[in-house]
Motif scaffolding. Structure first.
Motif, PDB file in Angstrom:
ATOM      1  N   UNK A   1       0.833  -1.228   0.125  1.00 28.50           N
ATOM      2  CA  UNK A   1      -0.239   0.099  -0.189  1.00 28.50           C
ATOM      3  C   UNK A   1       0.989   1.240   0.103  1.00 28.50           C
ATOM      4  N   UNK A   2       0.846   2.410  -1.347  1.00 31.19           N
ATOM      5  CA  UNK A   2       1.267   3.010  -1.170  1.00 31.19           C
ATOM      6  C   UNK A   2       0.770   4.610  -0.834  1.00 31.19           C
ATOM      7  N   UNK A   3       1.574   4.779   0.154  1.00 29.28           N
ATOM      8  CA  UNK A   3       1.020   6.296   0.130  1.00 29.28           C
ATOM      9  C   UNK A   3       1.926   7.843  -0.151  1.00 29.28           C
ATOM     10  N   UNK A   4       1.753   8.373  -1.364  1.00 25.69           N
ATOM     11  CA  UNK A   4       2.613   8.976  -1.521  1.00 25.69           C
ATOM     12  C   UNK A   4       2.546  10.771  -1.131  1.00 25.69           C
ATOM     13  N   UNK A   5       3.435  11.495  -0.773  1.00 18.20           N
ATOM     14  CA  UNK A   5       3.399  13.248   0.010  1.00 18.20           C
ATOM     15  C   UNK A   5       2.377  13.565  -0.144  1.00 18.20           C
ATOM     16  N   UNK A   6       1.869  14.664   0.512  1.00 20.41           N
ATOM     17  CA  UNK A   6       0.415  15.547   0.114  1.00 20.41           C
ATOM     18  C   UNK A   6       1.763  16.647  -1.246  1.00 20.41           C
ATOM     19  N   UNK A   7       2.583  16.813  -1.610  1.00 23.43           N
ATOM     20  CA  UNK A   7       2.975  17.546  -2.417  1.00 23.43           C
ATOM     21  C   UNK A   7       2.994  16.560  -4.290  1.00 23.43           C
ATOM     22  N   UNK A   8       3.417  15.397  -3.597  1.00 24.44           N
ATOM     23  CA  UNK A   8       2.475  14.441  -4.597  1.00 24.44           C
ATOM     24  C   UNK A   8       1.891  14.384  -5.108  1.00 24.44           C
ATOM     25  N   UNK A   9       1.347  14.403  -4.266  1.00 26.67           N
ATOM     26  CA  UNK A   9      -1.065  13.881  -4.027  1.00 26.67           C
ATOM     27  C   UNK A   9      -1.134  15.604  -5.173  1.00 26.67           C
ATOM     28  N   UNK A  10      -0.899  16.594  -4.470  1.00 25.88           N
ATOM     29  CA  UNK A  10      -1.362  17.955  -5.708  1.00 25.88           C
ATOM     30  C   UNK A  10      -0.916  17.870  -6.889  1.00 25.88           C
ATOM     31  N   UNK A  11       0.346  17.009  -6.982  1.00 27.82           N
ATOM     32  CA  UNK A  11       0.907  17.433  -8.574  1.00 27.82           C
ATOM     33  C   UNK A  11       0.890  16.066  -9.697  1.00 27.82           C
ATOM     34  N   UNK A  12      -1.198  15.318  -9.057  1.00 29.60           N
ATOM     35  CA  UNK A  12      -1.992  14.234  -9.321  1.00 29.60           C
ATOM     36  C   UNK A  12      -1.495  13.130  -9.285  1.00 29.60           C
ATOM     37  N   UNK A  13      -0.969  12.711  -8.436  1.00 25.86           N
ATOM     38  CA  UNK A  13      -0.773  11.567  -8.064  1.00 25.86           C
ATOM     39  C   UNK A  13      -2.675  10.681  -7.514  1.00 25.86           C
ATOM     40  N   UNK A  14      -1.909  10.208  -7.197  1.00 30.20           N
ATOM     41  CA  UNK A  14      -3.743   9.246  -6.486  1.00 30.20           C
ATOM     42  C   UNK A  14      -3.462   9.389  -4.346  1.00 30.20           C
ATOM     43  N   UNK A  15      -4.177   9.385  -4.026  1.00 30.44           N
ATOM     44  CA  UNK A  15      -3.707   8.976  -2.201  1.00 30.44           C
ATOM     45  C   UNK A  15      -3.188   8.128  -2.284  1.00 30.44           C
ATOM     46  N   UNK A  16      -3.289   7.188  -2.366  1.00 30.93           N
ATOM     47  CA  UNK A  16      -2.817   5.058  -1.823  1.00 30.93           C
ATOM     48  C   UNK A  16      -3.221   4.461  -3.182  1.00 30.93           C
ATOM     49  N   UNK A  17      -2.028   3.792  -3.630  1.00 35.15           N
ATOM     50  CA  UNK A  17      -2.215   2.935  -4.806  1.00 35.15           C
ATOM     51  C   UNK A  17      -1.885   1.467  -4.011  1.00 35.15           C
ATOM     52  N   UNK A  18      -2.627   0.512  -4.228  1.00 33.01           N
ATOM     53  CA  UNK A  18      -3.072  -0.656  -3.856  1.00 33.01           C
ATOM     54  C   UNK A  18      -2.044  -1.870  -4.908  1.00 33.01           C
ATOM     55  N   UNK A  19      -0.965  -2.951  -4.351  1.00 36.13           N
ATOM     56  CA  UNK A  19      -0.322  -3.754  -5.101  1.00 36.13           C
ATOM     57  C   UNK A  19      -1.408  -4.808  -5.269  1.00 36.13           C
ATOM     58  N   UNK A  20      -1.830  -5.708  -6.230  1.00 31.51           N
ATOM     59  CA  UNK A  20      -2.484  -6.772  -6.081  1.00 31.51           C
ATOM     60  C   UNK A  20      -0.817  -8.044  -5.482  1.00 31.51           C
ATOM     61  N   UNK A  21      -1.800  -8.944  -4.499  1.00 33.36           N
ATOM     62  CA  UNK A  21      -1.135  -9.960  -3.549  1.00 33.36           C
ATOM     63  C   UNK A  21       0.235 -10.234  -4.206  1.00 33.36           C
TER      64      UNK A  21
END
Length: 176
Positions: free
Chosen positions: A153-173
């Motif tokens: 489960x990947x959570x980018x810092x806020x500045x990356x989210x402001x640049x268009x990245x999602x709040x959370x990215x989840x990989x398959x298991x």
């Protein structure tokens, strides 16, 4: 029958021969490429993540290697040389490489792009482990038991989210 299809026989009634052929095709399909038992749960999980958390579900990107079939519920990585796995979604790419670190333990080296600071949560049957990336997007998680399923489960810092990245990215298991 519509005139444009008269010569194709597309609207003729099915007879018993057609039904036997379709039954054999259906049986082969269910035997060789069955739907996963948890398909509904997977779809609902992905939809809930995207709707509620502004999350994206990454997919495994592996060129010239295993091609997942619908019936698979896991992919196996390892045996011998470390195998890198790449996950990607529209805006984030994650590459991880499992490596032996101690007896019956693995170390997971990872890189996330675009560069920046991310919080990384590795979920497994033993619970969760947290790591943070450096500014280049690199991270390490140590002390992982081999042979277990894991999910990132990947959570980018806020500045990356402001640049268009999602709040959370989840990989398959996947299984290490």
């Amino acid at each position: 029958m519509r005139p444009e299809f008269e010569d194709q026989g597309g609207y003729e009634q099915l007879d018993s021969c057609d039904e036997r052929i379709l039954a054999v095709i259906n049986e082969l399909h269910h035997r060789d490429d069955p739907l996963p038992d948890d398909l509904n749960e997977r779809v609902l999980f992905a939809l809930e993540l995207e709707a509620a958390l502004d999350a994206r579900v990454a997919r495994i990107s592996r060129e010239n290697e295993l091609v997942p079939m619908r019936g698979e519920t896991e992919m196996t990585v390892g045996q011998g040389d470390p195998a890198s796995i790449t996950f990607d979604c529209e805006t984030v790419t994650v590459m991880v490489t499992p490596r032996p670190s101690a007896v019956h333990e693995l170390r997971l080296d990872g890189w996330i792009g675009p560069e920046g600071i991310y919080e990384v949560e590795l979920r497994s049957g033993d619970g969760s482990k947290l790591a943070s990336t450096d500014e280049s997007g690199r991270f390490v998680v140590e002390g992982l038991p081999g042979g277990q399923m894991f999910q990132l489960v990947i959570r980018p810092e806020e500045s990356l989210q402001r640049n268009g990245l999602p709040a959370v990215v989840v990989t398959p298991a996947v299984r290490l």
